[in-house]
Design a protein around this motif. Structure first.
Motif, PDB file in Angstrom:
ATOM      1  N   VAL A 158       0.839  -1.201   0.000  1.00 58.85           N
ATOM      2  CA  VAL A 158       0.000   0.000   0.000  1.00 58.85           C
ATOM      3  C   VAL A 158       0.872   1.250   0.000  1.00 58.85           C
ATOM      4  CG1 VAL A 158      -1.690   1.314   1.328  1.00 58.85           C
ATOM      5  CG2 VAL A 158      -1.953  -1.159   1.107  1.00 58.85           C
ATOM      6  N   ALA A 159       1.950   1.218   0.806  1.00 58.89           N
ATOM      7  CA  ALA A 159       2.858   2.370   0.889  1.00 58.89           C
ATOM      8  C   ALA A 159       3.589   2.598  -0.434  1.00 58.89           C
ATOM      9  CB  ALA A 159       3.862   2.162   2.012  1.00 58.89           C
ATOM     10  N   LEU A 160       4.027   1.527  -1.076  1.00 55.94           N
ATOM     11  CA  LEU A 160       4.714   1.646  -2.360  1.00 55.94           C
ATOM     12  C   LEU A 160       3.823   2.316  -3.406  1.00 55.94           C
ATOM     13  CD1 LEU A 160       6.416  -1.857  -2.728  1.00 55.94           C
ATOM     14  CD2 LEU A 160       7.607   0.325  -2.920  1.00 55.94           C
ATOM     15  N   ILE A 161       2.599   1.799  -3.517  1.00 58.29           N
ATOM     16  CA  ILE A 161       1.672   2.349  -4.499  1.00 58.29           C
ATOM     17  C   ILE A 161       1.390   3.819  -4.203  1.00 58.29           C
ATOM     18  CG2 ILE A 161      -0.674   2.210  -5.424  1.00 58.29           C
ATOM     19  CD1 ILE A 161      -0.524  -0.847  -4.796  1.00 58.29           C
ATOM     20  N   GLY A 162       1.131   4.122  -2.931  1.00 57.62           N
ATOM     21  CA  GLY A 162       0.827   5.501  -2.544  1.00 57.62           C
ATOM     22  C   GLY A 162       1.958   6.455  -2.860  1.00 57.62           C
ATOM     23  N   ALA A 163       3.190   6.010  -2.658  1.00 49.54           N
ATOM     24  CA  ALA A 163       4.341   6.883  -2.933  1.00 49.54           C
ATOM     25  C   ALA A 163       4.441   7.209  -4.421  1.00 49.54           C
ATOM     26  CB  ALA A 163       5.625   6.222  -2.447  1.00 49.54           C
ATOM     27  N   THR A 164       4.225   6.220  -5.288  1.00 54.06           N
ATOM     28  CA  THR A 164       4.315   6.500  -6.723  1.00 54.06           C
ATOM     29  C   THR A 164       3.176   7.414  -7.175  1.00 54.06           C
ATOM     30  OG1 THR A 164       3.081   4.502  -7.355  1.00 54.06           O
ATOM     31  CG2 THR A 164       5.475   4.319  -7.199  1.00 54.06           C
ATOM     32  N   GLU A 165       1.997   7.243  -6.589  1.00 55.52           N
ATOM     33  CA  GLU A 165       0.866   8.105  -6.959  1.00 55.52           C
ATOM     34  C   GLU A 165       1.102   9.539  -6.505  1.00 55.52           C
ATOM     35  OE1 GLU A 165      -2.416   6.020  -5.214  1.00 55.52           O
ATOM     36  OE2 GLU A 165      -2.685   4.710  -6.958  1.00 55.52           O
ATOM     37  N   LEU A 194       9.622  10.549  -3.696  1.00 57.11           N
ATOM     38  CA  LEU A 194      10.096   9.167  -3.549  1.00 57.11           C
ATOM     39  C   LEU A 194      11.194   9.069  -2.488  1.00 57.11           C
ATOM     40  CD1 LEU A 194      10.239   8.046  -7.299  1.00 57.11           C
ATOM     41  CD2 LEU A 194       8.383   7.732  -5.643  1.00 57.11           C
ATOM     42  N   SER A 195      12.103  10.040  -2.484  1.00 51.81           N
ATOM     43  CA  SER A 195      13.183  10.027  -1.488  1.00 51.81           C
ATOM     44  C   SER A 195      12.641  10.230  -0.081  1.00 51.81           C
ATOM     45  CB  SER A 195      14.212  11.110  -1.813  1.00 51.81           C
ATOM     46  OG  SER A 195      14.869  10.838  -3.023  1.00 51.81           O
ATOM     47  N   ALA A 196      11.670  11.142   0.064  1.00 47.97           N
ATOM     48  CA  ALA A 196      11.080  11.390   1.382  1.00 47.97           C
ATOM     49  C   ALA A 196      10.377  10.146   1.920  1.00 47.97           C
ATOM     50  CB  ALA A 196      10.100  12.557   1.299  1.00 47.97           C
ATOM     51  N   ALA A 197       9.880   9.313   1.015  1.00 47.73           N
ATOM     52  CA  ALA A 197       9.225   8.066   1.428  1.00 47.73           C
ATOM     53  C   ALA A 197      10.232   6.967   1.733  1.00 47.73           C
ATOM     54  CB  ALA A 197       8.271   7.604   0.333  1.00 47.73           C
ATOM     55  N   GLY A 198      11.512   7.239   1.485  1.00 46.72           N
ATOM     56  CA  GLY A 198      12.565   6.295   1.851  1.00 46.72           C
ATOM     57  C   GLY A 198      12.955   5.293   0.792  1.00 46.72           C
ATOM     58  N   TYR A 199      12.574   5.555  -0.471  1.00 46.03           N
ATOM     59  CA  TYR A 199      12.844   4.584  -1.518  1.00 46.03           C
ATOM     60  C   TYR A 199      14.059   4.975  -2.357  1.00 46.03           C
ATOM     61  CZ  TYR A 199       8.151   2.988  -0.368  1.00 46.03           C
ATOM     62  OH  TYR A 199       7.049   2.534   0.292  1.00 46.03           O
ATOM     63  N   PRO A 200      14.926   4.001  -2.678  1.00 49.13           N
ATOM     64  CA  PRO A 200      16.000   4.260  -3.641  1.00 49.13           C
ATOM     65  C   PRO A 200      15.389   4.549  -5.014  1.00 49.13           C
ATOM     66  CG  PRO A 200      16.337   2.171  -2.467  1.00 49.13           C
ATOM     67  CD  PRO A 200      14.940   2.606  -2.191  1.00 49.13           C
ATOM     68  N   ILE A 201      16.096   5.302  -5.847  1.00 47.47           N
ATOM     69  CA  ILE A 201      15.558   5.704  -7.145  1.00 47.47           C
ATOM     70  C   ILE A 201      16.499   5.244  -8.258  1.00 47.47           C
ATOM     71  CG2 ILE A 201      14.831   7.629  -8.610  1.00 47.47           C
ATOM     72  CD1 ILE A 201      14.308   9.214  -6.023  1.00 47.47           C
ATOM     73  N   TRP A 260       8.325   5.109 -10.579  1.00 43.37           N
ATOM     74  CA  TRP A 260       8.276   3.711 -10.161  1.00 43.37           C
ATOM     75  C   TRP A 260       9.375   3.491  -9.138  1.00 43.37           C
ATOM     76  CZ3 TRP A 260      12.594   0.667 -11.144  1.00 43.37           C
ATOM     77  CH2 TRP A 260      13.503   1.181 -12.089  1.00 43.37           C
ATOM     78  N   VAL A 261       9.115   2.583  -8.218  1.00 44.90           N
ATOM     79  CA  VAL A 261      10.080   2.337  -7.146  1.00 44.90           C
ATOM     80  C   VAL A 261      10.119   0.855  -6.795  1.00 44.90           C
ATOM     81  CG1 VAL A 261      10.009   4.599  -6.039  1.00 44.90           C
ATOM     82  CG2 VAL A 261       8.337   2.869  -5.390  1.00 44.90           C
ATOM     83  N   MET A 262      11.218   0.486  -6.145  1.00 46.58           N
ATOM     84  CA  MET A 262      11.381  -0.835  -5.553  1.00 46.58           C
ATOM     85  C   MET A 262      11.649  -0.623  -4.064  1.00 46.58           C
ATOM     86  SD  MET A 262      13.648  -2.513  -8.660  1.00 46.58           S
ATOM     87  CE  MET A 262      14.819  -1.151  -8.786  1.00 46.58           C
ATOM     88  N   ALA A 263      11.127  -1.485  -3.226  1.00 46.82           N
ATOM     89  CA  ALA A 263      11.089  -1.220  -1.789  1.00 46.82           C
ATOM     90  C   ALA A 263      12.465  -1.000  -1.166  1.00 46.82           C
ATOM     91  CB  ALA A 263      10.368  -2.354  -1.062  1.00 46.82           C
ATOM     92  N   ASP A 264      13.474  -1.769  -1.600  1.00 50.28           N
ATOM     93  CA  ASP A 264      14.751  -1.674  -0.881  1.00 50.28           C
ATOM     94  C   ASP A 264      15.980  -1.687  -1.783  1.00 50.28           C
ATOM     95  OD1 ASP A 264      15.017  -4.328  -1.683  1.00 50.28           O
ATOM     96  OD2 ASP A 264      14.588  -5.175   0.292  1.00 50.28           O
ATOM     97  N   THR A 265      15.804  -1.418  -3.066  1.00 51.12           N
ATOM     98  CA  THR A 265      16.949  -1.424  -3.975  1.00 51.12           C
ATOM     99  C   THR A 265      16.685  -0.508  -5.162  1.00 51.12           C
ATOM    100  OG1 THR A 265      18.413  -2.850  -5.315  1.00 51.12           O
ATOM    101  CG2 THR A 265      16.061  -3.388  -5.320  1.00 51.12           C
TER     102      THR A 265
END
Length: 260
Positions: A127-134, A161-168, A210-215
């Motif tokens: 849910v968090a991943l989807i919300g961050a991209t939206e 995306l960075s504020a949500a903690g995801y690598p880009i 688009w993001v990946m949770a930890d990479t």
């Protein structure tokens, strides 16, 4: 090539965008636990053909893929995020599915992607991943005003995306679109404001955080197309095609969007 549409071409772009949005929302509503990815591809084909449109994917054969793609829609599940080649897979409860669709109608292409969870299970990470991209997509669209620069869009997307903690990852991102699906300029999902091509009315852009949770590392499946997270973590992808107008960005692929 950077293509600028005339005011007389914009209504055709709106029609293409509306078709893409309608197909994606129809596919989402039909997708349930037990749906096969190949069924989704067949449904997309039927709707595209019925509308008198053309898939941008069937004959798509870029240098990075093992082409031609040969299908009508990209279907990416869980750790897959981009260029998901439809295959014999039955969706399970809690799967995170991304549908990415590009269609050409009356000579103009539109491109959009949605990520959503299948069934009743709603894992918090997904849910968090989807919300961050939206949210990142909304921020990028808000930054896409005439006179702004591509870097302003990239910075807006990347900040969320960075504020949500995801690598880009910056290998793949948004792009220009028009009479063909992929055009210049490239729109990275992070960047420096005030840099790059200046936006002008008539420019169409497909923005796609688009993001990946930890990479930020991708690996390619044996099919030569499907890109997955290198760690097996879940992923998400949101995309709209927008038109730059005198007054700002108009979202062409928003479902049920009234147009002037």
């Amino acid at each position: 090539m950077i293509e600028i549409l005339s005011s007389t071409e914009l209504p055709r772009a709106r029609q293409a965008g509306a078709l893409v949005a309608t197909i994606l929302q129809t596919l989402k509503s039909r997708t349930t636990v037990g749906t096969n990815l190949l069924d989704i591809d067949q449904w997309a084909q039927a709707m595209i053909v019925e509308a008198g449109a053309e898939s941008c994917y069937v004959d798509y054969e870029p240098s990075f893929g093992r082409g031609p793609f040969g299908h009508y829609i990209c279907t990416a599940v869980n750790d897959a995020v981009l260029h998901g080649l439809p295959h014999d897979y039955t969706l399970a409860d809690g799967d995170l599915l991304t549908l990415d669709l590009a269609v050409s109608h009356d000579g103009i292409a539109a491109d959009s992607a949605i990520s959503f969870l299948v069934g009743d299970s709603k894992p918090a990470e997904s849910v968090a991943l989807i919300g961050a991209t939206e949210r990142a997509l909304s921020a990028g669209i808000a930054a896409a005003a005439p006179g702004a620069r591509i870097g302003d869009i990239s910075h807006a997307i990347g900040s969320v995306l960075s504020a949500a903690g995801y690598p880009i990852n910056t290998e793949f991102g948004g792009h220009g679109i028009g009479s063909t699906m992929h055009q210049d300029p490239h729109v990275a999902n992070t960047g420096r404001p005030g840099r790059g091509y200046k936006l002008r009315p008539g420019l169409l852009l497909a923005l796609e955080p688009w993001v990946m949770a930890d990479t930020d590392k991708l690996v390619t499946d044996a099919d030569g197309w499907t890109l997955r997270s290198a760690t097996g973590c879940r992923t998400a992808h949101s995309e709209h095609t927008i038109a730059i107008t005198e007054h700002g960005a108009e979202i062409l692929t928003l479902p049920n969007q009234p147009h002037p």
